[in-house]
Design a protein around this motif. Sequence first.
Motif, PDB file in Angstrom:
ATOM      1  N   ALA A  77       0.831  -1.206   0.000  1.00 56.81           N
ATOM      2  CA  ALA A  77       0.000   0.000   0.000  1.00 56.81           C
ATOM      3  C   ALA A  77       0.865   1.255   0.000  1.00 56.81           C
ATOM      4  CB  ALA A  77      -0.932  -0.006   1.209  1.00 56.81           C
ATOM      5  N   ALA A  78       1.941   1.244   0.782  1.00 58.62           N
ATOM      6  CA  ALA A  78       2.827   2.411   0.848  1.00 58.62           C
ATOM      7  C   ALA A  78       3.548   2.627  -0.480  1.00 58.62           C
ATOM      8  CB  ALA A  78       3.833   2.245   1.985  1.00 58.62           C
ATOM      9  N   LEU A  79       3.974   1.535  -1.125  1.00 53.46           N
ATOM     10  CA  LEU A  79       4.622   1.663  -2.434  1.00 53.46           C
ATOM     11  C   LEU A  79       3.640   2.181  -3.477  1.00 53.46           C
ATOM     12  CD1 LEU A  79       6.818  -1.558  -2.471  1.00 53.46           C
ATOM     13  CD2 LEU A  79       7.590   0.813  -2.219  1.00 53.46           C
ATOM     14  N   SER A  80       2.401   1.749  -3.378  1.00 54.68           N
ATOM     15  CA  SER A  80       1.366   2.258  -4.275  1.00 54.68           C
ATOM     16  C   SER A  80       1.167   3.757  -4.066  1.00 54.68           C
ATOM     17  CB  SER A  80       0.059   1.511  -4.050  1.00 54.68           C
ATOM     18  OG  SER A  80      -0.962   2.060  -4.843  1.00 54.68           O
ATOM     19  N   ASP A  81       1.115   4.179  -2.811  1.00 54.77           N
ATOM     20  CA  ASP A  81       0.981   5.614  -2.518  1.00 54.77           C
ATOM     21  C   ASP A  81       2.173   6.397  -3.054  1.00 54.77           C
ATOM     22  OD1 ASP A  81      -1.425   5.144  -1.278  1.00 54.77           O
ATOM     23  OD2 ASP A  81      -0.642   5.358   0.766  1.00 54.77           O
ATOM     24  N   ALA A  82       3.364   5.825  -2.913  1.00 62.20           N
ATOM     25  CA  ALA A  82       4.561   6.503  -3.427  1.00 62.20           C
ATOM     26  C   ALA A  82       4.478   6.640  -4.940  1.00 62.20           C
ATOM     27  CB  ALA A  82       5.815   5.727  -3.029  1.00 62.20           C
ATOM     28  N   ALA A  83       4.029   5.588  -5.596  1.00 66.57           N
ATOM     29  CA  ALA A  83       3.967   5.593  -7.055  1.00 66.57           C
ATOM     30  C   ALA A  83       2.837   6.447  -7.589  1.00 66.57           C
ATOM     31  CB  ALA A  83       3.820   4.162  -7.563  1.00 66.57           C
ATOM     32  N   GLU A  84       1.657   6.283  -7.032  1.00 63.79           N
ATOM     33  CA  GLU A  84       0.468   6.915  -7.588  1.00 63.79           C
ATOM     34  C   GLU A  84       0.206   8.320  -7.038  1.00 63.79           C
ATOM     35  OE1 GLU A  84      -1.171   5.410  -9.984  1.00 63.79           O
ATOM     36  OE2 GLU A  84      -0.496   3.336  -9.796  1.00 63.79           O
ATOM     37  N   LEU A  85       0.649   8.582  -5.803  1.00 63.68           N
ATOM     38  CA  LEU A  85       0.326   9.857  -5.152  1.00 63.68           C
ATOM     39  C   LEU A  85       1.547  10.689  -4.782  1.00 63.68           C
ATOM     40  CD1 LEU A  85      -2.373   8.429  -2.704  1.00 63.68           C
ATOM     41  CD2 LEU A  85      -2.765   9.544  -4.918  1.00 63.68           C
ATOM     42  N   ALA A  86       2.738  10.190  -5.117  1.00 60.71           N
ATOM     43  CA  ALA A  86       3.998  10.872  -4.794  1.00 60.71           C
ATOM     44  C   ALA A  86       4.154  11.107  -3.289  1.00 60.71           C
ATOM     45  CB  ALA A  86       4.129  12.184  -5.571  1.00 60.71           C
ATOM     46  N   ILE A  87       3.698  10.123  -2.492  1.00 62.78           N
ATOM     47  CA  ILE A  87       3.880  10.169  -1.040  1.00 62.78           C
ATOM     48  C   ILE A  87       5.015   9.202  -0.720  1.00 62.78           C
ATOM     49  CG2 ILE A  87       2.803   9.807   1.209  1.00 62.78           C
ATOM     50  CD1 ILE A  87       0.093  10.283  -0.145  1.00 62.78           C
ATOM     51  N   ASP A  88       6.229   9.708  -0.730  1.00 62.96           N
ATOM     52  CA  ASP A  88       7.406   8.857  -0.627  1.00 62.96           C
ATOM     53  C   ASP A  88       7.740   8.422   0.796  1.00 62.96           C
ATOM     54  OD1 ASP A  88       7.871   8.973  -3.388  1.00 62.96           O
ATOM     55  OD2 ASP A  88       8.907  10.884  -3.167  1.00 62.96           O
ATOM     56  N   ARG A  89       7.420   9.202   1.771  1.00 61.99           N
ATOM     57  CA  ARG A  89       7.832   8.947   3.151  1.00 61.99           C
ATOM     58  C   ARG A  89       7.165   7.716   3.754  1.00 61.99           C
ATOM     59  NH1 ARG A  89      12.128   9.933   5.750  1.00 61.99           N
ATOM     60  NH2 ARG A  89      11.824   9.980   7.974  1.00 61.99           N
ATOM     61  N   THR A  90       5.966   7.381   3.325  1.00 64.87           N
ATOM     62  CA  THR A  90       5.200   6.308   3.948  1.00 64.87           C
ATOM     63  C   THR A  90       5.917   4.960   3.870  1.00 64.87           C
ATOM     64  OG1 THR A  90       3.190   7.486   3.346  1.00 64.87           O
ATOM     65  CG2 THR A  90       2.927   5.223   4.048  1.00 64.87           C
ATOM     66  N   ALA A  91       6.478   4.612   2.737  1.00 62.69           N
ATOM     67  CA  ALA A  91       7.167   3.319   2.602  1.00 62.69           C
ATOM     68  C   ALA A  91       8.314   3.228   3.595  1.00 62.69           C
ATOM     69  CB  ALA A  91       7.656   3.112   1.171  1.00 62.69           C
ATOM     70  N   HIS A  92       9.074   4.293   3.719  1.00 59.77           N
ATOM     71  CA  HIS A  92      10.174   4.322   4.692  1.00 59.77           C
ATOM     72  C   HIS A  92       9.647   4.116   6.106  1.00 59.77           C
ATOM     73  CE1 HIS A  92      13.850   5.494   6.705  1.00 59.77           C
ATOM     74  NE2 HIS A  92      13.116   6.313   7.435  1.00 59.77           N
ATOM     75  N   GLU A  93       8.542   4.768   6.432  1.00 57.17           N
ATOM     76  CA  GLU A  93       7.961   4.647   7.773  1.00 57.17           C
ATOM     77  C   GLU A  93       7.451   3.237   8.044  1.00 57.17           C
ATOM     78  OE1 GLU A  93       5.058   7.772   7.781  1.00 57.17           O
ATOM     79  OE2 GLU A  93       6.577   9.328   8.049  1.00 57.17           O
ATOM     80  N   VAL A  94       6.852   2.595   7.043  1.00 56.08           N
ATOM     81  CA  VAL A  94       6.378   1.220   7.201  1.00 56.08           C
ATOM     82  C   VAL A  94       7.559   0.297   7.492  1.00 56.08           C
ATOM     83  CG1 VAL A  94       5.383  -0.754   5.960  1.00 56.08           C
ATOM     84  CG2 VAL A  94       4.271   1.484   5.850  1.00 56.08           C
ATOM     85  N   ILE A  95       8.614   0.419   6.709  1.00 52.03           N
ATOM     86  CA  ILE A  95       9.792  -0.432   6.906  1.00 52.03           C
ATOM     87  C   ILE A  95      10.413  -0.172   8.273  1.00 52.03           C
ATOM     88  CG2 ILE A  95      12.137  -0.923   6.090  1.00 52.03           C
ATOM     89  CD1 ILE A  95      11.005  -0.231   3.226  1.00 52.03           C
ATOM     90  N   ALA A  96      10.575   1.100   8.629  1.00 51.45           N
ATOM     91  CA  ALA A  96      11.181   1.436   9.929  1.00 51.45           C
ATOM     92  C   ALA A  96      10.336   0.921  11.085  1.00 51.45           C
ATOM     93  CB  ALA A  96      11.369   2.948  10.037  1.00 51.45           C
ATOM     94  N   GLY A  97       9.024   1.025  10.986  1.00 47.41           N
ATOM     95  CA  GLY A  97       8.146   0.556  12.047  1.00 47.41           C
ATOM     96  C   GLY A  97       8.219  -0.950  12.237  1.00 47.41           C
ATOM     97  N   TRP A  98       8.184  -1.686  11.131  1.00 50.38           N
ATOM     98  CA  TRP A  98       8.251  -3.145  11.253  1.00 50.38           C
ATOM     99  C   TRP A  98       9.643  -3.606  11.671  1.00 50.38           C
ATOM    100  CZ3 TRP A  98       4.491  -6.286  12.124  1.00 50.38           C
ATOM    101  CH2 TRP A  98       3.210  -5.948  11.719  1.00 50.38           C
ATOM    102  N   ARG A  99      10.690  -2.882  11.237  1.00 45.54           N
ATOM    103  CA  ARG A  99      12.048  -3.216  11.679  1.00 45.54           C
ATOM    104  C   ARG A  99      12.160  -3.025  13.188  1.00 45.54           C
ATOM    105  NH1 ARG A  99      15.401   0.172   8.768  1.00 45.54           N
ATOM    106  NH2 ARG A  99      15.549  -1.347   7.119  1.00 45.54           N
ATOM    107  N   ALA A 100      11.556  -1.969  13.712  1.00 42.24           N
ATOM    108  CA  ALA A 100      11.576  -1.729  15.159  1.00 42.24           C
ATOM    109  C   ALA A 100      10.835  -2.838  15.898  1.00 42.24           C
ATOM    110  CB  ALA A 100      10.958  -0.365  15.476  1.00 42.24           C
ATOM    111  N   THR A 101       9.725  -3.300  15.329  1.00 36.90           N
ATOM    112  CA  THR A 101       8.987  -4.412  15.933  1.00 36.90           C
ATOM    113  C   THR A 101       9.855  -5.668  15.963  1.00 36.90           C
ATOM    114  OG1 THR A 101       6.876  -3.497  15.196  1.00 36.90           O
ATOM    115  CG2 THR A 101       6.915  -5.851  15.739  1.00 36.90           C
ATOM    116  N   ALA A 102      10.518  -5.963  14.859  1.00 35.71           N
ATOM    117  CA  ALA A 102      11.395  -7.135  14.802  1.00 35.71           C
ATOM    118  C   ALA A 102      12.554  -6.997  15.784  1.00 35.71           C
ATOM    119  CB  ALA A 102      11.924  -7.324  13.377  1.00 35.71           C
ATOM    120  N   ARG A 103      13.086  -5.789  15.904  1.00 37.97           N
ATOM    121  CA  ARG A 103      14.216  -5.553  16.814  1.00 37.97           C
ATOM    122  C   ARG A 103      13.837  -5.881  18.252  1.00 37.97           C
ATOM    123  NH1 ARG A 103      15.479  -0.175  15.880  1.00 37.97           N
ATOM    124  NH2 ARG A 103      16.813  -0.809  14.177  1.00 37.97           N
ATOM    125  N   ILE A 104      12.677  -5.409  18.693  1.00 36.20           N
ATOM    126  CA  ILE A 104      12.266  -5.655  20.078  1.00 36.20           C
ATOM    127  C   ILE A 104      11.928  -7.133  20.275  1.00 36.20           C
ATOM    128  CG2 ILE A 104       9.807  -5.103  19.866  1.00 36.20           C
ATOM    129  CD1 ILE A 104      11.646  -3.726  22.747  1.00 36.20           C
TER     130      ILE A 104
END
Length: 129
Positions: A77-104
């Motif tokens: 969904a975030a990649l779609s938003d980046a591609a279709e709506l030029a909302i680039d930050r969301t994909a980075h935030e999704v990855i960072a959030g799940w990486r933090a979950t995996a880290r803990i």
Amino acid sequence: LGRLRITHRDTQDFYLTAADREEERDENLVTAARVFAALARSESGERAVVSALAEVFPWVRHLTAAERHDFAEELIAALSDAAELAIDRTAHEVIAGWRATARIKADESLYQQALVPTEGDFGPVQALG
């Protein structure tokens, strides 16, 4: 010739590039996002996407199967938003959030500690880089 990185002392760097090259990059992102979204709509494609995430992001091994599925959905969904709506930050935030979950979750004692209910204000938080 590609992209030229302009470095600033007092602000963020930026790139100078030919418009047609940037339009091609945008078109490639749209195509890739649509392919992933189409794959995820079938059961076998969804399994392939989730499996690919384990190759791209090795830390997903600390997530449950349901969490890996949720990560895949959110990332698509975030990649779609980046591609279709030029909302680039969301994909980075999704990855960072799940990486933090995996880290803990990778540290069992920290994970168990995180599951304990809390109350009150614990003061300022220091961001880790």
